[in-house]
Enzyme design. Structure first.
Site, mmCIF file in Angstrom:
data_model
loop_
_atom_site.group_PDB
_atom_site.id
_atom_site.type_symbol
_atom_site.label_atom_id
_atom_site.label_comp_id
_atom_site.label_asym_id
_atom_site.label_seq_id
_atom_site.Cartn_x
_atom_site.Cartn_y
_atom_site.Cartn_z
ATOM 1 N N ASP A 154 47.521 34.367 36.825
ATOM 2 C CA ASP A 154 48.289 35.421 37.501
ATOM 3 C C ASP A 154 47.846 35.449 38.955
ATOM 4 O O ASP A 154 46.668 35.237 39.253
ATOM 5 C CB ASP A 154 48.032 36.776 36.839
ATOM 6 C CG ASP A 154 48.647 36.888 35.454
ATOM 7 O OD1 ASP A 154 49.659 36.223 35.202
ATOM 8 O OD2 ASP A 154 48.112 37.654 34.631
ATOM 9 N N ASP A 168 56.092 35.814 34.241
ATOM 10 C CA ASP A 168 56.219 37.230 33.879
ATOM 11 C C ASP A 168 57.456 37.850 34.516
ATOM 12 O O ASP A 168 58.178 38.619 33.878
ATOM 13 C CB ASP A 168 54.975 38.020 34.325
ATOM 14 C CG ASP A 168 53.699 37.530 33.666
ATOM 15 O OD1 ASP A 168 53.770 37.020 32.530
ATOM 16 O OD2 ASP A 168 52.629 37.664 34.294
#
EC number: 3.4.23.36
Length: 195
Positions: A154, A168
Site C-alpha cells: 500500500d 483497492d
C-alpha cells in the site's frame, strides 16, 4: 379426389382466441435479443486495472520503500510504502490465507457471471473488481514473507485515512458502480427489472 384447402376470408376472421394466445406465448417465450456478451470489455478493464496496480507497486517498491514519505498535496496526501498483511485499516493481519481464499472466490464468481454478461456498465464494474482482486492476490501469493502469506503493498496515504493502493481503488470503484447499477435495476444480462 381431394381438393386443396383454401383459407377463405371468413375463416381468417374467425380465428379463435386460443390460437392467438398460443402465438403470443410462443413469441414471449423467445428471449429478447441482447446483443453480444461483454466479456472482452470485462477482460480489458481487468487487464488495465491489474497492469496499473502491478506497475505502480513495482515502481513504488523500487523507488520509495525504506525512504521518507513524499508529500503530494501538502499534508493532505502523501506517498508512503506500507506492507499490509491484513485487509483495510490493517484489520485481520493473521488472516492472510483467509483473505487470499476470499479473493480467489471473488475471481471464480466473476468468471461465472461473465457467461451471461451483456451489460457494458456491469462489465466495467466487474472488470474493476477482477483487476483489483488479482492485483492484491498477486501480492498475497508472491510477496514476502512467503507464498499465501505475502503482504500487500500500500502506498497512497491520505491524511486520517487508511493507506491503500490502485487495486483497492479499483475494487471500491467497481463495488460502488455495482451498487448504483443494482439500484437502477440493471442486471448483468442487460435486462431492467423493477422491484
Amino acid at each position: 379426389m381431394s381438393y386443396p384447402h383454401l383459407v377463405t376470408e371468413a375463416e381468417r376472421a374467425i380465428e379463435t382466441p386460443d390460437d392467438e394466445d398460443e402465438a403470443t406465448e410462443e413469441r414471449s417465450a423467445e428471449p429478447p435479443p441482447r446483443g453480444r456478451r461483454r466479456i472482452a470489455v470485462l477482460v480489458g478493464v481487468a487487464a488495465l486495472a491489474y497492469a496499473l496496480d502491478l506497475v505502480s507497486k513495482l515502481i513504488v517498491v523500487a523507488r520509495l520503500e525504506h525512504q521518507e514519505p513524499i508529500d503530494v498535496f501538502g499534508t493532505v496526501l502523501r506517498l508512503e510504502v506500507i506492507r499490509n498483511k491484513g485487509a483495510a485499516f490493517g484489520i485481520g493481519e493473521a488472516l492472510t490465507i483467509v483473505l487470499t481464499v476470499i479473493a480467489a472466490v471473488v475471481i471464480v464468481v466473476i468468471a461465472r457471471i461473465a457467461r451471461k454478461l451483456y451489460s457494458t456498465p456491469w462489465a466495467i464494474a466487474l472488470g474493476m473488481l477482477l483487476g483489483g482482486a488479482l492485483g492484491n492476490l498477486t501480492d498475497r501469493v508472491f510477496r514476502s514473507p512467503g507464498v499465501f502469506q505475502g503482504a500487500v503493498v500500500d502506498f497512497i496515504a491520505p491524511t486520517h485515512f487508511a493507506v491503500f493502493n490502485l487495486a483497492d481503488s479499483a475494487i471500491v470503484c467497481g463495488g460502488i458502480l455495482i451498487v448504483v447499477l443494482s439500484f437502477r435495476g440493471l442486471d448483468p444480462d442487460g435486462t431492467l427489472h423493477r422491484d
